[in-house]
Design a protein around this motif. Structure first.
Motif, mmCIF file in Angstrom:
data_model
loop_
_atom_site.group_PDB
_atom_site.id
_atom_site.type_symbol
_atom_site.label_atom_id
_atom_site.label_comp_id
_atom_site.label_asym_id
_atom_site.label_seq_id
_atom_site.Cartn_x
_atom_site.Cartn_y
_atom_site.Cartn_z
ATOM 1 N N UNK A 100 -18.771 88.886 12.045
ATOM 2 C CA UNK A 100 -19.524 89.964 13.103
ATOM 3 C C UNK A 100 -20.184 91.173 12.451
ATOM 4 N N UNK A 101 -19.998 91.258 11.160
ATOM 5 C CA UNK A 101 -20.940 92.452 10.612
ATOM 6 C C UNK A 101 -20.897 92.230 9.229
ATOM 7 N N UNK A 102 -22.251 92.483 8.783
ATOM 8 C CA UNK A 102 -22.600 92.316 7.441
ATOM 9 C C UNK A 102 -23.223 93.636 6.917
ATOM 10 N N UNK B 4 -27.428 105.799 2.169
ATOM 11 C CA UNK B 4 -27.969 105.131 3.507
ATOM 12 C C UNK B 4 -26.799 103.915 3.569
ATOM 13 N N UNK B 5 -26.791 103.514 5.023
ATOM 14 C CA UNK B 5 -26.149 102.217 5.228
ATOM 15 C C UNK B 5 -27.146 101.339 6.004
ATOM 16 N N UNK B 6 -27.242 100.248 5.425
ATOM 17 C CA UNK B 6 -27.846 99.143 6.121
ATOM 18 C C UNK B 6 -26.937 98.100 6.485
ATOM 19 N N UNK B 7 -26.858 97.901 7.856
ATOM 20 C CA UNK B 7 -25.882 96.599 8.120
ATOM 21 C C UNK B 7 -26.515 95.691 9.380
ATOM 22 N N UNK B 8 -25.892 94.400 9.591
ATOM 23 C CA UNK B 8 -26.522 93.754 10.559
ATOM 24 C C UNK B 8 -25.326 93.092 11.167
ATOM 25 N N UNK B 9 -25.524 93.549 12.782
ATOM 26 C CA UNK B 9 -24.283 92.928 13.642
ATOM 27 C C UNK B 9 -24.723 91.648 14.194
ATOM 28 N N UNK C 96 -27.646 86.860 14.998
ATOM 29 C CA UNK C 96 -27.904 88.215 14.889
ATOM 30 C C UNK C 96 -28.141 89.148 16.128
ATOM 31 N N UNK C 97 -27.555 90.087 16.381
ATOM 32 C CA UNK C 97 -27.827 90.888 17.676
ATOM 33 C C UNK C 97 -28.498 92.275 17.314
ATOM 34 N N UNK C 98 -28.157 93.030 16.172
ATOM 35 C CA UNK C 98 -28.764 94.305 15.937
ATOM 36 C C UNK C 98 -28.628 94.514 14.597
ATOM 37 N N UNK D 162 -29.618 104.839 13.410
ATOM 38 C CA UNK D 162 -30.881 103.901 13.918
ATOM 39 C C UNK D 162 -30.170 102.662 14.282
ATOM 40 N N UNK D 163 -30.544 101.985 15.328
ATOM 41 C CA UNK D 163 -30.119 100.485 15.593
ATOM 42 C C UNK D 163 -31.378 99.976 16.486
#
Length: 667
Positions: free
Chosen positions: A304-306, A343-348, A358-360, A403-404
């Motif tokens: 669900x999340x990376x 910073x946080x970088x994540x993929x939903x 991948x959604x966002x 940001x998204x």
């Protein structure tokens, strides 16, 4: 080179930096420690864990050893082999928490908390590298710096006298676990260098109960290493330079296949200590950290999340001066600063579709900066010692953003958050009266504050199925507290201590339930914690006993909220620990540790209970000659079921019975 006394003695005995006769050059004494503790330190009721105990733990993990101090707790009951690293914030005195540390933890004066998340990298802290740990429950900020709203934990590195030229250990444990460490400490001129490394790995245990396991369930495997180099060199007869660099990496798998996390860091510090008429303690440090984590759905078992990249940097320093103001006073004046950015970088991903698209893509981050001035004076008046200190801190939170970007449409959304800044003034006062050789009375009052972390401000997270939202408008937490205590020595070999306390934490940051699947970090009106802490120690011949108990009555005051009057999440009312050791100077030794923690609640609404738990650990050592010792260790020998998470009946468990056997060598 004349080697130093152990630091535990340095805290209580006068220690001249050098002595000289007409026929002698100054004798250089390299301690590798900071300045001596001021005489008013006992007014705040510290608890000390010595090197013998640090070297004699069934788990070999510093976070479990800290459990000897009743009232110490992490956000969850798991240790650094089976907990998500970002949940390993520490607190004291039942002030609750949300995985960020409310306790300031220092190693040789350097803050240890992650610059972005606020958790402690326990996997990088090897007990064999330490000399002593001092835990001050409460006590406010003092000269330590901001962040000590629930107390301070000070770790000091082992001295040259405590470090053999070579030390090696290797152990094999349950579930194909290994623990290997080595330290080499050569003298270099009048100084020394200590180089150490440690590697821990294991296939892990199932944190999911048997009746809740599915095909995707996986044991909590772990694999971590750390290396540390520490160098101490004299600059003159009464001054020295200390340098440290640490590299670490920690990988873990939690609950499901593919639910992998990784934390890593590269830390360095340099410290100048002068013990002349004008005493000086100056240090500077840098921290480069990173964290990644994959979240797996507990219903579809897809990603669900990376949280693929969370780089952060911490920079800071401190200068403390102790001018010669007379034999009856120890005056400390100075300044400190800390800057944190990340910073946080994540993929939903959409876990409800088999293709798992991948959604966002999300990106968030910001900066924090604090700078403070402090002054503290300890005044000795015969049997009475008075201590008082004050701090003024300026803080800034800036450049915050979220940001998204949609992975399908490319449409971007987000927000830039307003910069904020302010001043906080805090202080502490204490008194210590030595009524007799067998009794001392003490009292203290204090205040402190803590900035919300970048994680609390800007990073939402998911522990499926619950999403916890960030809150960029969080205010700093502010604490006020009072305590009084008595220290007794009814016999030469027995010490007893009792402390009663009242602490009030205003604007406490909590994970507040909004609905069944959503929480948000919010400031609640206050948390009030009051209670009693008892400690005891006895040493008779080869037998040693240490024990600790804390009763904490803690309540949330949040008018109009459903949880008003409830106990803070993750807060037990009772906690106790006792260690009994038989440790002759030569021959075999044995120690056992019994710990109890009362029930606590998973959430703010007291809907999910974590039952109480009683565990027994043991360590046995058998010297076989030539510096070699056979070591046997046992964790949770009763195989007690320790519930560490309960989200609507979805359970995680703590360490089951774990047995170790191995060898150690000191030469």
């Amino acid at each position: 080179m004349r080697k130093a006394l152990p630091i535990v003695l340095l805290s209580t005995l006068p220690f001249p930096s050098w002595a000289q006769t007409p026929d002698q050059a100054p004798t250089i004494v390299v301690t590798g420690a900071g300045l001596d503790l001021p005489p008013g330190t006992p007014a705040y009721g510290s608890v000390v864990i010595g090197r013998e105990r640090l070297m004699d733990s069934a788990s070999g993990r510093i976070e479990n050893i800290l459990g000897d101090v009743a009232g110490f707790q992490q956000f969850r009951r798991s240790d650094s082999r089976s907990a998500n690293p970002s949940s390993q914030g520490v607190t004291l005195r039942a002030l609750g928490g949300n995985a960020s540390s409310r306790t300031l933890m220092l190693l040789d004066g350097v803050p240890l908390a992650d610059p972005f998340f606020g958790y402690i990298p326990f996997g990088a802290l090897a007990p064999e590298r330490l000399s002593v740990v001092r835990v001050t429950r409460g006590g406010g900020s003092g000269a330590f710096g901001s962040g000590a709203v629930a107390g301070t934990i000070e770790l000091a590195s082992a001295t040259r006298e405590q470090l053999p030229d070579v030390a090696v250990s290797a152990l094999y444990g349950s579930r194909d676990a290994t623990e290997m460490s080595a330290t080499v400490t050569p003298d270099l001129g009048d100084g020394y260098v200590s180089l150490s490394g440690r590697w821990d790995r294991g296939d892990g245990f199932y944190t999911t109960p048997r009746d809740q396991r599915v095909e995707a369930s996986a044991p909590a495997a772990y694999d971590g290493w750390s290396t540390d180099i520490r160098a101490v060199a004299p600059l003159s007869a009464d001054s020295e330079l200390q340098f440290r660099a640490t590299l670490f990496e920690d990988k873990r798998t939690l609950r499901f296949k593919g639910a992998d996390s990784m934390s890593q860091g590269q830390d360095a510090s340099i410290r100048y200590v002068a013990r002349g008429a004008w005493q000086v303690d100056a240090l500077a440090y840098i921290q480069a950290r990173n964290f990644s984590n994959i979240v797996i759905s507990s219903s579809t078992f897809r990603r669900t999340l990376d949280q693929r990249n969370t780089p952060s940097t911490g920079l800071g320093g401190k200068v403390e001066l102790r001018p010669p103001v007379g034999a009856d006073h120890v005056l400390r004046i100075g300044a400190d600063t800390r800057q944190a950015s990340g910073d946080m970088y994540e993929d939903a991903y959409n876990a409800g579709i088999a293709s798992n698209p991948l959604t966002s893509l999300r990106h968030a981050g910001g900066e924090q900066w604090t700078a403070g001035l402090f002054a503290e004076d300890d005044w000795t008046l015969g049997r009475l010692i008075l201590t008082a200190g004050a701090r003024a801190d300026h803080w800034t939170i800036r450049n915050g953003f979220y940001r998204q970007v949609s992975a399908t449409t490319g449409v971007a959304s987000g927000e830039d958050f307003a910069d904020r800044s302010g001043w906080e003034t805090t202080g502490r006062v204490g008194a210590l009266f030595q009524a007799s050789e067998a009794m001392a009375l003490r009292a203290a009052a204090y205040s402190g504050f803590r900035l919300p972390t970048l994680n609390e401000l800007y990073r939402p997270f998911v522990v499926f199925p619950i999403t916890t939202q960030a809150n960029a408008a969080l205010d700093p937490e502010k604490l006020k507290g009072v305590e009084a205590g008595i220290d007794l020595r009814p016999a030469r070999w027995v010490t007893l201590s009792a402390t009663a306390f009242y602490n009030r934490l205003d604007d406490a940051v909590a994970n507040v339930t909004i609905d069944a699947e959503t929480r948000q970090r919010r400031n609640v009106d206050r948390i009030v914690a009051k209670g009693i802490e008892l400690t005891a120690a006895a040493e008779l011949g080869d037998m040693r006993l240490s024990a600790s108990y804390a009763y904490s009555h803690s309540r949330v005051h949040a008018p109009g909220e459903a949880f008003d009057g409830f106990t803070p999440a993750q807060t037990p009312r009772h906690a106790a620990s006792a260690t009994l050791a038989w440790a002759p100077r030569q021959g075999p030794s044995l120690s056992t540790t019994l710990r109890y923690v009362a029930k606590q609640y998973e959430d703010d609404l007291e809907s999910d209970v974590l039952p109480d738990a009683l565990t027994l650990d043991a360590v046995a050592r058998l010297p076989v000659g030539h510096g070699v010792t056979v070591v046997a260790r046992g964790e949770n020998l009763f195989d007690e079921t320790v519930v560490t998470r309960n989200a609507g009946g979805s359970i995680d468990l703590g360490t089951p019975r774990t047995l170790w056997i191995g060898l150690s060598f000191r030469g």
